[in-house]
Write an enzyme that holds these catalytic residues in place. Structure first.
Site, PDB file in Angstrom:
ATOM      1  N   TYR A 101      -8.485  -7.985   6.905  1.00 36.58           N
ATOM      2  CA  TYR A 101      -9.509  -7.314   6.094  1.00 36.58           C
ATOM      3  C   TYR A 101     -10.719  -8.247   5.923  1.00 36.58           C
ATOM      4  O   TYR A 101     -10.777  -9.311   6.548  1.00 36.58           O
ATOM      5  CB  TYR A 101      -8.882  -6.811   4.791  1.00 36.58           C
ATOM      6  CG  TYR A 101      -7.780  -5.814   5.113  1.00 36.58           C
ATOM      7  CD1 TYR A 101      -8.101  -4.552   5.609  1.00 36.58           C
ATOM      8  CD2 TYR A 101      -6.437  -6.162   5.029  1.00 36.58           C
ATOM      9  CE1 TYR A 101      -7.107  -3.646   5.973  1.00 36.58           C
ATOM     10  CE2 TYR A 101      -5.435  -5.269   5.401  1.00 36.58           C
ATOM     11  CZ  TYR A 101      -5.775  -4.006   5.881  1.00 36.58           C
ATOM     12  OH  TYR A 101      -4.806  -3.123   6.262  1.00 36.58           O
ATOM     13  N   THR A 146       0.841  -1.198   0.000  1.00 35.05           N
ATOM     14  CA  THR A 146       0.000   0.000   0.000  1.00 35.05           C
ATOM     15  C   THR A 146       0.877   1.249   0.000  1.00 35.05           C
ATOM     16  O   THR A 146       1.758   1.386   0.847  1.00 35.05           O
ATOM     17  CB  THR A 146      -0.935  -0.032   1.228  1.00 35.05           C
ATOM     18  OG1 THR A 146      -1.887  -1.083   1.033  1.00 35.05           O
ATOM     19  CG2 THR A 146      -1.671   1.282   1.422  1.00 35.05           C
ATOM     20  N   ASN A 192      -4.406 -10.410   6.626  1.00 36.38           N
ATOM     21  CA  ASN A 192      -4.081  -9.159   7.318  1.00 36.38           C
ATOM     22  C   ASN A 192      -5.263  -8.425   7.954  1.00 36.38           C
ATOM     23  O   ASN A 192      -5.222  -7.211   8.151  1.00 36.38           O
ATOM     24  CB  ASN A 192      -3.309  -8.215   6.393  1.00 36.38           C
ATOM     25  CG  ASN A 192      -2.006  -8.837   5.918  1.00 36.38           C
ATOM     26  OD1 ASN A 192      -1.578  -9.866   6.453  1.00 36.38           O
ATOM     27  ND2 ASN A 192      -1.364  -8.255   4.925  1.00 36.38           N
ATOM     28  N   ASN A 251      -4.259  -5.402  12.727  1.00 35.76           N
ATOM     29  CA  ASN A 251      -5.684  -5.046  12.642  1.00 35.76           C
ATOM     30  C   ASN A 251      -6.527  -5.774  13.694  1.00 35.76           C
ATOM     31  O   ASN A 251      -7.696  -6.067  13.467  1.00 35.76           O
ATOM     32  CB  ASN A 251      -6.247  -5.281  11.223  1.00 35.76           C
ATOM     33  CG  ASN A 251      -5.785  -4.204  10.255  1.00 35.76           C
ATOM     34  OD1 ASN A 251      -5.617  -3.043  10.632  1.00 35.76           O
ATOM     35  ND2 ASN A 251      -5.556  -4.587   9.003  1.00 35.76           N
ATOM     36  N   HIS A 265      -7.300 -10.963  -1.797  1.00 38.78           N
ATOM     37  CA  HIS A 265      -6.694 -10.600  -0.507  1.00 38.78           C
ATOM     38  C   HIS A 265      -7.576 -11.151   0.613  1.00 38.78           C
ATOM     39  O   HIS A 265      -8.637 -10.599   0.917  1.00 38.78           O
ATOM     40  CB  HIS A 265      -6.592  -9.077  -0.415  1.00 38.78           C
ATOM     41  CG  HIS A 265      -5.772  -8.566   0.731  1.00 38.78           C
ATOM     42  ND1 HIS A 265      -5.393  -9.348   1.805  1.00 38.78           N
ATOM     43  CD2 HIS A 265      -5.247  -7.333   0.975  1.00 38.78           C
ATOM     44  CE1 HIS A 265      -4.675  -8.612   2.657  1.00 38.78           C
ATOM     45  NE2 HIS A 265      -4.579  -7.382   2.163  1.00 38.78           N
TER      46      HIS A 265
HETATM   47  C1  8OZ Z   1      -0.338  -1.527   5.748  1.00 33.76           C
HETATM   48  C2  8OZ Z   1      -0.996  -0.319   5.653  1.00 33.76           C
HETATM   49  C3  8OZ Z   1      -2.145  -0.249   4.913  1.00 33.76           C
HETATM   50  C4  8OZ Z   1      -2.633  -1.367   4.281  1.00 33.76           C
HETATM   51  C5  8OZ Z   1      -2.262  -5.138   4.226  1.00 33.76           C
HETATM   52  C6  8OZ Z   1      -3.210  -3.670   2.603  1.00 33.76           C
HETATM   53  O1  8OZ Z   1      -1.778  -5.289   5.348  1.00 33.76           O
HETATM   54  C7  8OZ Z   1      -2.510  -3.785   3.708  1.00 33.76           C
HETATM   55  C8  8OZ Z   1      -1.976  -2.586   4.394  1.00 33.76           C
HETATM   56  C9  8OZ Z   1      -0.819  -2.645   5.140  1.00 33.76           C
HETATM   57  O2  8OZ Z   1      -2.589  -6.098   3.542  1.00 33.76           O
END
Ligand code: 8OZ
Length: 357
Positions: free
Chosen positions: A178, A25, A176, A233, A173
């Site tokens: 999401y 990112t 992480n 996260n 994806h």
């Molecule tokens: C760090 C900052 C913002 C997004 C990920 C898309 O961890 C990210 C991400 C990582 O997959």
């Protein structure tokens, strides 16, 4: 001997070496999610990677969770990405796009006032990156099961957009913290319907998305990314080994181009749980792409041992557009400037020097 510099085919993607540029990112598109000329230069500079995986890219307006992300759901975004795929292909490179829905990792100010969505109404710890700085996350709205076909349809639409933009494939994806990962792990999924509870239920949305994306793109153009123990996260699961072994076996039915695994915690998050990545790898019938903190020696060792078919490098590709050549020559690496990772100008983006500059 097979090493990082040996060619390989991941599905239909024929790579001249096994060094992959990991998704990163960088927050340098415009407010409409349209890739800009500096983004073309950035990816073109890195075309000697065996494969580039783009920065995570929202599949819909509700998929956004940070400022200035590129999207892959409007005609203008497709036209912007086409310039990037053309530039990378002209240099002999390959490029797939990472399809992203952030779920709860967002904020109404990034969603035209809408409440972020998630499997369950659990607010993440930490703060959202917005156009006005860091602000507390809000409690997300739990998606109704009747809304999930619409999310699958958004992945299908984004996949069609990606193919129109000239990508060699797509990566789903599911890592992480999401949306798809929020469904997989039981720290964020407290649903009592057919999308929560058992591992089979928690994996249902990922399997539905993968099936639909494969139907559009072909299995040989689709990869999936997982991060079994990444706490980033505010993520956790009560039994990651059981969950991700099962997800790996379920994904075998799709004959994917590759499975991409983040083998630890990102952003210095450490690893919350012990995890046997080799055991998961042995269950995987598709090519396996390893990621996280590999250097040249560990990358070559992973390929020689059969642990990995390809190795994805993140931060080293930020600072070294010619990372493949530097590894080949055992040349020194440029150091990455972390202050310019997320947003900014061409500085720390397209001005890292090549070896023979
Ligand atoms: C760090 C900052 C913002 C997004 C990920 C898309 O961890 C990210 C991400 C990582 O997959």
């Amino acid at each position: 001997m097979t090493d990082l510099f040996s060619p390989v085919k991941l599905g239909s993607i024929a790579m001249s070496n096994r060094m992959v540029m990991a998704p990163l990112t960088r927050n340098r598109s415009n407010m409409e999610g349209v890739p800009q000329p500096i983004n073309v230069t950035y990816y073109e500079q890195r075309a000697s990677a065996g494969l580039i995986i783009t920065e995570a890219t929202p599949i819909s307006a509700m998929g956004h969770g940070y400022p200035l992300l590129p999207g892959i759901y409007t005609d203008a975004q497709v036209a912007g990405w086409k310039k990037i795929t053309d530039a990378v292909h002209a240099k002999g490179g390959k490029i797939v796009i990472q399809l992203w829905h952030v779920g709860r990792i967002s904020h109404p100010s990034l969603l035209n006032g809408a409440q972020p969505v998630a499997p369950s109404g659990i607010k993440p710890a930490g703060k959202a990156f917005t156009y006005t700085g860091l602000v507390d996350y809000v409690e997300p709205r739990a998606l109704d099961a009747t809304e999930l076909p619409g999310i699958v349809a958004d992945y299908v639409h984004a996949t069609k957009c990606a193919l129109a933009a000239g990508f060699d494939g797509v990566e789903i994806h599911s890592a992480n913290g999401y949306l798809l990962d929020q469904f997989l792990r039981d720290g964020t999924n407290k649903r009592t319907d057919s999308y929560g509870g058992s591992i089979e239920n928690r994996a249902r949305l990922l399997m539905e998305v993968t099936k639909a994306v494969v139907a559009v793109a072909g299995s040989d153009k689709v990869g999936v990314r997982l991060s079994p123990v990444n706490p980033f996260n505010d993520m956790k699961d009560s039994n990651p080994q059981a969950l991700f072994n099962d997800v790996t076996e379920q994904l075998n039915q799709f004959n994917l181009a590759y499975l991409h695994v983040v083998e630890g915690g990102i952003h210095g998050g450490g690893v919350a749980d012990p995890f046997d990545f080799d055991a998961m790898r042995k269950l995987c019938k598709s090519p396996y792409m390893a990621n996280l903190s590999y250097d040249k020696a560990r990358g070559n060792a992973a390929i020689a041992s059969g642990h990995a078919d390809a190795v994805a490098y993140g931060v080293p590709f930020i600072a070294n557009p010619d990372l493949v050549e530097r590894f080949r020559q055992d040349a020194p690496l440029n150091e990455a400037d972390s202050k310019s990772f997320y947003g900014g100008t061409e500085k720390g983006y397209i001005d890292y020097p090549f070896l023979n500059a």
